[in-house]
Design a protein around this motif. Sequence first.
Motif, mmCIF file in Angstrom:
data_model
loop_
_atom_site.group_PDB
_atom_site.id
_atom_site.type_symbol
_atom_site.label_atom_id
_atom_site.label_comp_id
_atom_site.label_asym_id
_atom_site.label_seq_id
_atom_site.Cartn_x
_atom_site.Cartn_y
_atom_site.Cartn_z
ATOM 1 N N GLU A 69 0.813 -1.221 0.000
ATOM 2 C CA GLU A 69 0.000 0.000 0.000
ATOM 3 C C GLU A 69 0.848 1.274 0.000
ATOM 4 N N PHE A 70 2.181 1.120 -0.010
ATOM 5 C CA PHE A 70 3.080 2.273 -0.010
ATOM 6 C C PHE A 70 3.891 2.319 -1.307
ATOM 7 N N SER A 71 4.327 3.515 -1.656
ATOM 8 C CA SER A 71 5.261 3.720 -2.764
ATOM 9 C C SER A 71 6.255 4.779 -2.330
ATOM 10 N N VAL A 72 7.539 4.453 -2.410
ATOM 11 C CA VAL A 72 8.588 5.336 -1.883
ATOM 12 C C VAL A 72 8.999 6.333 -2.959
ATOM 13 N N ARG A 73 8.502 7.545 -2.830
ATOM 14 C CA ARG A 73 8.812 8.572 -3.827
ATOM 15 C C ARG A 73 8.463 9.948 -3.286
ATOM 16 N N TYR A 108 4.602 8.279 -1.533
ATOM 17 C CA TYR A 108 4.162 9.070 -2.686
ATOM 18 C C TYR A 108 2.753 9.643 -2.525
ATOM 19 N N LYS A 109 1.817 8.842 -2.023
ATOM 20 C CA LYS A 109 0.420 9.259 -2.011
ATOM 21 C C LYS A 109 0.177 10.490 -1.157
ATOM 22 N N GLY A 123 -3.743 16.995 5.355
ATOM 23 C CA GLY A 123 -4.970 16.831 4.616
ATOM 24 C C GLY A 123 -4.791 16.692 3.122
ATOM 25 N N ALA A 124 -3.600 16.958 2.640
ATOM 26 C CA ALA A 124 -3.286 16.838 1.208
ATOM 27 C C ALA A 124 -1.769 16.725 1.092
ATOM 28 N N PRO A 125 -1.273 16.182 -0.019
ATOM 29 C CA PRO A 125 0.192 16.055 -0.183
ATOM 30 C C PRO A 125 0.846 17.386 -0.537
ATOM 31 N N ALA A 126 0.699 18.360 0.377
ATOM 32 C CA ALA A 126 1.161 19.719 0.110
ATOM 33 C C ALA A 126 2.549 20.002 0.672
#
Length: 761
Positions: free
Chosen positions: A165-169, A192-193, A216-219
Amino acid sequence: MLSPPPPPDEMKLIDPFPTNNNHCTYYIYYIIRYIILMAFSAIATSLTRFSSLRNSHLNFKGIARVVSNAKSITNNPSPSRKRRCIRMASTASAEHKLTAPFGSWNSPITADLVSGSEKRLGGTAVDAHGRLILLESRPAESGRSVLVKESGKAGEKLIDITPKEFSVRTVAQEYGGGAFQISGDTVIFSNYKDQRLYKQSTSSDSSPLPITPDYGAPAVCYADGVFDSRFNRFITVREDRRDSTLNPITTIVAIDLRDNSIQEPKVLVSVNDFYAFPRLDPKGERLAWIEWSHPNMPWDKTELWVGYISENGDICKRTCVAGCDPNLLESPTEPKWSSEGELFFVTDRKSGFWNIHRWIESSNDVVAVYSLDAEFARPLWIFGMNSYEFLQSHGEKELIACSYRQKGRSYIGILDDVQSSLSLFDTPFTDITNITSGTGFFYVEGASAVHPLSVAKVTLDDHKSKVVDFKIIWSSSPDSLEYKSYFSLPELIEFPTEVPGQNAYAYFYPPSNPIYQASQEERPPLLLKSHGGPTIETRGILNLSIQYWTSRGWAFVDVNYGGSTGYGREYRERLLGSWGIVDVNDCCSCARFLVESGKVDGDRLCITGGSAGGYTTLAALAFRETFKAGASLYGVADLSLLRAETHKFESHYIDNLVGGESDYFEKSPINFVDKFSCPIILFQGLEDKVVPPVQSRKIYQALKEKGLPVALVEYEGEQHGFRKAENIKFTLEQQMLFFARLVGHFKVADEITPIKIDNFD
């Protein structure tokens, strides 16, 4: 009007990679006939040579075994049967090859193979047990990036660390890099997400735990971190986009690791526009870092600073080590502390070449460790580069494993700081990027003309003077050597530019296929690639996407036009104020050079490029008449629009490249649609923030209205550069078919469903 003529009748004879049993039988018959003829020739020459033939891989028993399997070969032959066909194909001599037009040859290097087999590498590290840990990006998993580790048992595959469920980026500065860091058995990585940092054990199956706040967001994103054992914290570069996505705030922050509570990171260094390479000394008392400000890029002018850390963990005092002298232009990079607490780094002061230097703290002087007209570092497009490593320390003596680029290839060796001497090693790699130190060995990321991007474990003798073992641990394309007989080996060419006395460089790949040849009168079509950046260097290494073209009968040339790296500051500054001129001129000069050398067909010259290379492609098609068709991948059509909408890292980059306000208009292909005269195909990711989709849409609509053959392909979920296997495959196949239909005058051997081409279909 532009349809190619039908293929000649001889193309219907034998297909060496058949799609039915009947064709496979013909093919095997052809190979058997050839080998039998060679065998009788050998008998007539000498009995000794006959004996040698019987003991070779092509003995009569082997032939019979292949024939007995002919009836069972299906549309999807097993890997072992494919390998057998490839081995047989490699034996065909020139007089026994099939004659067919360039570009129409069949090849086992398929678009599926290219898109699914070539993984990307996102960095390497070593854990507490001396095991290699690396980050690989998998096209077959939609580009998901996964940390993997050595199993510790010989012959076993690498083991996944990252849960599914993870992606390293990280997307810091959009290009990312430096997405993870290892200390002992602990890894901290960017997911990443949500772009949060997570902590995970590498030796157990524990789930990753977040260590940064959820906004709350990938900010907010992070990159290029280092563990601080003195204060039990993690120091890293942070890019905060909460207030502005186009102008985020970049700082160096510290993240508390003392308990499981998540706190707001503490800012250690701020104010400047950009930061990179925060690096702690062995005692945790001094922090080195690189910083720079607009309008500079990190290869133009940077500053190296050292901050002294107080008892409460703050930076209490700082000093500039390099880059602050207004009379000395330099771009220091990659600071690193030795085990003795001395600071080393790479800079291009005075000579214009990135060489390794050392800081004398007591007098705040900088001395060169070793001077050479070569590049010991690369431009800072991504975080986390590691061009050199300390191997051991004996008192005042430092041994440094390092690599450098000179005249189109890499060299690796050991640099003795005290002796100021460099001893080179002979390895299979001709291209080397990062180096990671282990105990009694080190790992190198490298490649060559026959080796894809790989990670090798290098073991030296006790004197650290020669390599005693070189073992490839990981390969981006482990099955690629099965197709070695099809590989086209690059030739480094130096060609004259339009500036008298000034040359540029490229890697030329001639068509190569052990089964096919063209008629002696025909010259191959050429696909010229203009690399992205534009301040980077293309390299002559095994790239299956290039071999996809050459094994089908195309010539391919990868150009390092003026402005590329790898040849020093003077060469890379040729492009300042001249983007759209120098790069375009050099690409056209290279194509003409190959035509005049008799290597390619001047009536079938095509050009392709991505990002900045896409701009060069469009500019070459708008302002020159050298090429007959082009493919732009997420390329720039409107320079003014790019300046207004691109991300912070490159927001002033094009000011240096383009020139004044009038140049923005004069060098933008979108403003000169009337000058386009040939077919163009465009590919674009819809989530691209570097070159937004509006760029491709504008030029597509303009060319469509003009009546030129044009096509636009857009991909959902893709950013700047395509990561999904299905999209990589589709892009490759559609470029091939587009050029074949509109320029090549041949029929491709692959079964590819064409997309609709406006003003043509």
